[in-house]
Design a protein around this motif. Structure first.
Motif, PDB file in Angstrom:
ATOM      1  N   LEU A   1     -11.195 -32.562 -26.903  1.00 18.61           N
ATOM      2  CA  LEU A   1     -12.380 -32.119 -26.172  1.00 18.61           C
ATOM      3  C   LEU A   1     -12.034 -30.917 -25.298  1.00 18.61           C
ATOM      4  CD1 LEU A   1     -13.907 -35.510 -24.955  1.00 18.61           C
ATOM      5  CD2 LEU A   1     -14.810 -34.000 -26.733  1.00 18.61           C
ATOM      6  N   PRO A   2     -12.995 -30.040 -25.042  1.00 15.65           N
ATOM      7  CA  PRO A   2     -12.747 -28.961 -24.076  1.00 15.65           C
ATOM      8  C   PRO A   2     -12.386 -29.566 -22.712  1.00 15.65           C
ATOM      9  CG  PRO A   2     -14.839 -28.638 -25.221  1.00 15.65           C
ATOM     10  CD  PRO A   2     -14.373 -30.009 -25.577  1.00 15.65           C
ATOM     11  N   TYR A   3     -11.499 -28.899 -21.999  1.00 16.74           N
ATOM     12  CA  TYR A   3     -11.222 -29.352 -20.633  1.00 16.74           C
ATOM     13  C   TYR A   3     -12.515 -29.299 -19.828  1.00 16.74           C
ATOM     14  CZ  TYR A   3      -6.151 -29.351 -21.241  1.00 16.74           C
ATOM     15  OH  TYR A   3      -4.870 -29.645 -21.649  1.00 16.74           O
ATOM     16  N   PRO A   4     -12.701 -30.236 -18.902  1.00 18.85           N
ATOM     17  CA  PRO A   4     -13.956 -30.268 -18.134  1.00 18.85           C
ATOM     18  C   PRO A   4     -14.160 -29.001 -17.318  1.00 18.85           C
ATOM     19  CG  PRO A   4     -12.688 -32.282 -17.817  1.00 18.85           C
ATOM     20  CD  PRO A   4     -11.798 -31.335 -18.542  1.00 18.85           C
ATOM     21  N   GLY A   5     -15.428 -28.615 -17.182  1.00 16.62           N
ATOM     22  CA  GLY A   5     -15.818 -27.539 -16.278  1.00 16.62           C
ATOM     23  C   GLY A   5     -16.593 -28.129 -15.118  1.00 16.62           C
ATOM     24  N   ILE A   6     -17.069 -27.276 -14.233  1.00 13.62           N
ATOM     25  CA  ILE A   6     -17.811 -27.775 -13.079  1.00 13.62           C
ATOM     26  C   ILE A   6     -19.105 -28.464 -13.520  1.00 13.62           C
ATOM     27  CG2 ILE A   6     -19.096 -25.638 -12.651  1.00 13.62           C
ATOM     28  CD1 ILE A   6     -18.624 -26.199  -9.624  1.00 13.62           C
ATOM     29  N   HIS A   7     -19.624 -28.097 -14.699  1.00 13.06           N
ATOM     30  CA  HIS A   7     -20.842 -28.731 -15.200  1.00 13.06           C
ATOM     31  C   HIS A   7     -20.598 -30.212 -15.517  1.00 13.06           C
ATOM     32  CE1 HIS A   7     -18.674 -26.307 -18.127  1.00 13.06           C
ATOM     33  NE2 HIS A   7     -19.031 -27.127 -19.096  1.00 13.06           N
ATOM     34  N   HIS A   8     -19.399 -30.560 -16.012  1.00 15.23           N
ATOM     35  CA  HIS A   8     -19.085 -31.977 -16.238  1.00 15.23           C
ATOM     36  C   HIS A   8     -18.965 -32.719 -14.915  1.00 15.23           C
ATOM     37  CE1 HIS A   8     -17.565 -30.047 -20.009  1.00 15.23           C
ATOM     38  NE2 HIS A   8     -18.125 -31.112 -20.548  1.00 15.23           N
ATOM     39  N   MET A   9     -18.319 -32.084 -13.948  1.00 17.82           N
ATOM     40  CA  MET A   9     -18.193 -32.700 -12.629  1.00 17.82           C
ATOM     41  C   MET A   9     -19.561 -32.893 -11.984  1.00 17.82           C
ATOM     42  SD  MET A   9     -15.043 -30.465 -11.132  1.00 17.82           S
ATOM     43  CE  MET A   9     -13.321 -30.879 -11.457  1.00 17.82           C
ATOM     44  N   ARG A  10     -20.393 -31.886 -12.110  1.00 16.47           N
ATOM     45  CA  ARG A  10     -21.717 -31.958 -11.485  1.00 16.47           C
ATOM     46  C   ARG A  10     -22.527 -33.127 -12.044  1.00 16.47           C
ATOM     47  NH1 ARG A  10     -26.129 -26.997 -10.833  1.00 16.47           N
ATOM     48  NH2 ARG A  10     -27.696 -28.225  -9.677  1.00 16.47           N
ATOM     49  N   ASP A  11     -22.449 -33.315 -13.338  1.00 24.17           N
ATOM     50  CA  ASP A  11     -23.251 -34.374 -13.956  1.00 24.17           C
ATOM     51  C   ASP A  11     -22.895 -35.748 -13.403  1.00 24.17           C
ATOM     52  OD1 ASP A  11     -25.177 -35.003 -16.338  1.00 24.17           O
ATOM     53  OD2 ASP A  11     -23.529 -36.437 -16.514  1.00 24.17           O
ATOM     54  N   ILE A  12     -21.594 -36.070 -13.337  1.00 20.47           N
ATOM     55  CA  ILE A  12     -21.219 -37.410 -12.872  1.00 20.47           C
ATOM     56  C   ILE A  12     -21.420 -37.554 -11.365  1.00 20.47           C
ATOM     57  CG2 ILE A  12     -18.758 -36.819 -12.686  1.00 20.47           C
ATOM     58  CD1 ILE A  12     -20.366 -40.262 -13.566  1.00 20.47           C
ATOM     59  N   CYS A  13     -21.221 -36.478 -10.605  1.00 26.26           N
ATOM     60  CA  CYS A  13     -21.412 -36.566  -9.155  1.00 26.26           C
ATOM     61  C   CYS A  13     -22.884 -36.738  -8.799  1.00 26.26           C
ATOM     62  CB  CYS A  13     -20.827 -35.337  -8.458  1.00 26.26           C
ATOM     63  SG  CYS A  13     -19.018 -35.279  -8.479  1.00 26.26           S
ATOM     64  N   GLU A  14     -23.763 -36.007  -9.486  1.00 23.30           N
ATOM     65  CA  GLU A  14     -25.187 -36.180  -9.226  1.00 23.30           C
ATOM     66  C   GLU A  14     -25.672 -37.531  -9.721  1.00 23.30           C
ATOM     67  OE1 GLU A  14     -26.728 -31.546  -9.013  1.00 23.30           O
ATOM     68  OE2 GLU A  14     -27.084 -32.685 -10.863  1.00 23.30           O
TER      69      GLU A  14
ATOM     70  N   SER B   1     -21.901 -43.441 -21.249  1.00 22.51           N
ATOM     71  CA  SER B   1     -20.799 -42.517 -20.970  1.00 22.51           C
ATOM     72  C   SER B   1     -20.688 -42.219 -19.488  1.00 22.51           C
ATOM     73  CB  SER B   1     -20.995 -41.225 -21.760  1.00 22.51           C
ATOM     74  OG  SER B   1     -21.021 -41.496 -23.148  1.00 22.51           O
ATOM     75  N   ARG B   2     -21.813 -42.048 -18.826  1.00 22.55           N
ATOM     76  CA  ARG B   2     -21.773 -41.821 -17.373  1.00 22.55           C
ATOM     77  C   ARG B   2     -21.228 -43.049 -16.656  1.00 22.55           C
ATOM     78  NH1 ARG B   2     -27.327 -38.898 -18.305  1.00 22.55           N
ATOM     79  NH2 ARG B   2     -26.707 -36.705 -18.080  1.00 22.55           N
ATOM     80  N   ARG B   3     -21.584 -44.209 -17.121  1.00 22.67           N
ATOM     81  CA  ARG B   3     -21.063 -45.431 -16.492  1.00 22.67           C
ATOM     82  C   ARG B   3     -19.551 -45.562 -16.724  1.00 22.67           C
ATOM     83  NH1 ARG B   3     -25.559 -50.320 -16.497  1.00 22.67           N
ATOM     84  NH2 ARG B   3     -27.276 -49.027 -15.731  1.00 22.67           N
ATOM     85  N   ILE B   4     -19.095 -45.199 -17.918  1.00 24.04           N
ATOM     86  CA  ILE B   4     -17.658 -45.197 -18.199  1.00 24.04           C
ATOM     87  C   ILE B   4     -16.932 -44.273 -17.223  1.00 24.04           C
ATOM     88  CG2 ILE B   4     -15.995 -44.213 -19.835  1.00 24.04           C
ATOM     89  CD1 ILE B   4     -16.437 -46.901 -20.648  1.00 24.04           C
ATOM     90  N   LEU B   5     -17.481 -43.055 -17.026  1.00 18.00           N
ATOM     91  CA  LEU B   5     -16.870 -42.098 -16.106  1.00 18.00           C
ATOM     92  C   LEU B   5     -16.837 -42.648 -14.685  1.00 18.00           C
ATOM     93  CD1 LEU B   5     -18.182 -38.546 -17.096  1.00 18.00           C
ATOM     94  CD2 LEU B   5     -15.800 -39.270 -16.933  1.00 18.00           C
ATOM     95  N   TYR B   6     -17.884 -43.359 -14.307  1.00 14.28           N
ATOM     96  CA  TYR B   6     -17.937 -43.893 -12.942  1.00 14.28           C
ATOM     97  C   TYR B   6     -16.923 -45.020 -12.742  1.00 14.28           C
ATOM     98  CZ  TYR B   6     -19.635 -45.288  -8.400  1.00 14.28           C
ATOM     99  OH  TYR B   6     -19.701 -45.567  -7.046  1.00 14.28           O
ATOM    100  N   ILE B   7     -16.801 -45.905 -13.725  1.00 10.90           N
ATOM    101  CA  ILE B   7     -15.935 -47.069 -13.503  1.00 10.90           C
ATOM    102  C   ILE B   7     -14.452 -46.704 -13.512  1.00 10.90           C
ATOM    103  CG2 ILE B   7     -17.602 -48.685 -14.498  1.00 10.90           C
ATOM    104  CD1 ILE B   7     -15.680 -48.827 -16.951  1.00 10.90           C
ATOM    105  N   GLY B   8     -14.082 -45.542 -14.091  1.00 12.56           N
ATOM    106  CA  GLY B   8     -12.668 -45.188 -14.160  1.00 12.56           C
ATOM    107  C   GLY B   8     -11.963 -45.226 -12.822  1.00 12.56           C
ATOM    108  N   PRO B   9     -12.469 -44.499 -11.798  1.00  8.48           N
ATOM    109  CA  PRO B   9     -11.817 -44.542 -10.494  1.00  8.48           C
ATOM    110  C   PRO B   9     -11.875 -45.921  -9.830  1.00  8.48           C
ATOM    111  CG  PRO B   9     -13.240 -42.617 -10.675  1.00  8.48           C
ATOM    112  CD  PRO B   9     -13.530 -43.488 -11.860  1.00  8.48           C
ATOM    113  N   VAL B  10     -12.965 -46.670 -10.068  1.00  6.70           N
ATOM    114  CA  VAL B  10     -13.043 -48.020  -9.508  1.00  6.70           C
ATOM    115  C   VAL B  10     -11.962 -48.899 -10.126  1.00  6.70           C
ATOM    116  CG1 VAL B  10     -14.518 -50.030  -9.108  1.00  6.70           C
ATOM    117  CG2 VAL B  10     -15.544 -47.747  -9.241  1.00  6.70           C
TER     118      VAL B  10
END
Length: 275
Positions: free
Chosen positions: A34-47, A213-222
């Motif tokens: 996959l492409p390395y994440p950009g700020i757009h990937h970060m923005r999506d999960i943070c919002e 997928s968003r839930r997967i991203l969220y649970i990782g740090p937890v």
């Protein structure tokens, strides 16, 4: 469990969320193309988690300034983010650690009163590698891979201040009971088992690819906080029968391939949307 209830029960900082896309991209072999994440990937999960774009940019500037994340600019002049060498060393230790390592590692550090930044860096590294405070300036965990840990000490210039000792497990019931007095084992069992149940409920099969997928991203740090940063740092033979930590550590291996394909589709959707 719905999204709002889960996020309220397991809140995350912006820094934890900002790192999550890079952690996934570099921890799972089937995501390495996959492409390395950009700020757009970060923005999506943070919002998704309720943070504003303005707060994200402020937090991102801070972690870039303090070198808590690495970055580069690609051929299309898009800023991409990746893990630092030290974070990759942490990854190497934690991805192979499901609790079956025997014996213990003890770390003792020593700094002068003028070395407060180095002391903070040492505490940050020790927590990242799953060490827990055991006594003054002394930390413990089950036996660690020495090389990646010491590579991170070198990166931070701490090799002459932080000392790693490997200790044999006495293997006696008396020692186990005495060790457990230093940690709240009952609370660890409650927290771990509750999270395991909530996790299975939060990632139900009927979620569409974007929500899953968003839930997967969220649970990782937890997951990291509970399974490593807050874990009682003992070998598997010390686990009580009702302690679900090993099932949690094997959880990601049980996610169906189809759901990882959904995650790839999600990542590429955000990638194309951000161009």
């Amino acid at each position: 469990m719905n999204k709002k209830a889960f996020i309220k029960k397991y809140p995350l900082t912006l820094q934890e969320l900002l790192l999550s896309p890079s952690v996934y991209r570099e921890n799972f072999p089937f995501l390495e193309n996959l492409p390395y994440p950009g700020i757009h990937h970060m923005r999506d999960i943070c919002e998704y988690a309720g943070y504003t774009y303005g707060a994200l940019r402020t937090a991102l500037s801070r972690i870039m300034r303090t070198k808590k994340i690495d970055f580069f600019t690609d051929e299309n002049k898009i800023k991409r983010f990746r893990l630092t060498p030290s974070q990759l060393n942490v990854k190497e230790v934690l991805t192979s650690d499901i609790g079956d390592a025997k014996d213990f590692s003890i770390v003792i550090f020593s700094f002068t009163t003028k070395q407060e930044k180095q002391r903070r860096d040492a505490r940050f590294l020790l927590q990242a590698f799953g060490f827990r405070l055991f006594a003054q300036n002394t930390y413990i965990r089950r036996k660690i891979q020495r090389e990646p840990f010491e590579n991170s000490l070198k990166e931070y210039g701490l090799l002459n201040n932080v000392f790693l000792f490997e200790c044999l497990d006495p293997g006696t019931e008396e020692f186990k009971n005495r060790l457990f007095t230093q940690f709240n084992m009952e609370e660890a069992i409650r927290l771990t088992n509750t999270f395991y149940a909530d996790l299975n409920n939060f990632l139900s099969d009927d979620l569409d690819e974007m929500e899953y997928s968003r839930r997967i991203l969220y649970i990782g740090p937890v997951y990291y906080n509970i399974c490593y940063a807050q874990e009682v740092p003992v070998p598997e033979n010390y686990y009580p029968e009702n302690y679900s930590i090993k099932q949690l550590k094997l959880y990601f291996q049980s996610i169906p391939e189809s759901r990882w394909k959904d995650f790839i589709s999600y990542h590429m959707h955000i990638e194309n949307k951000g161009r």
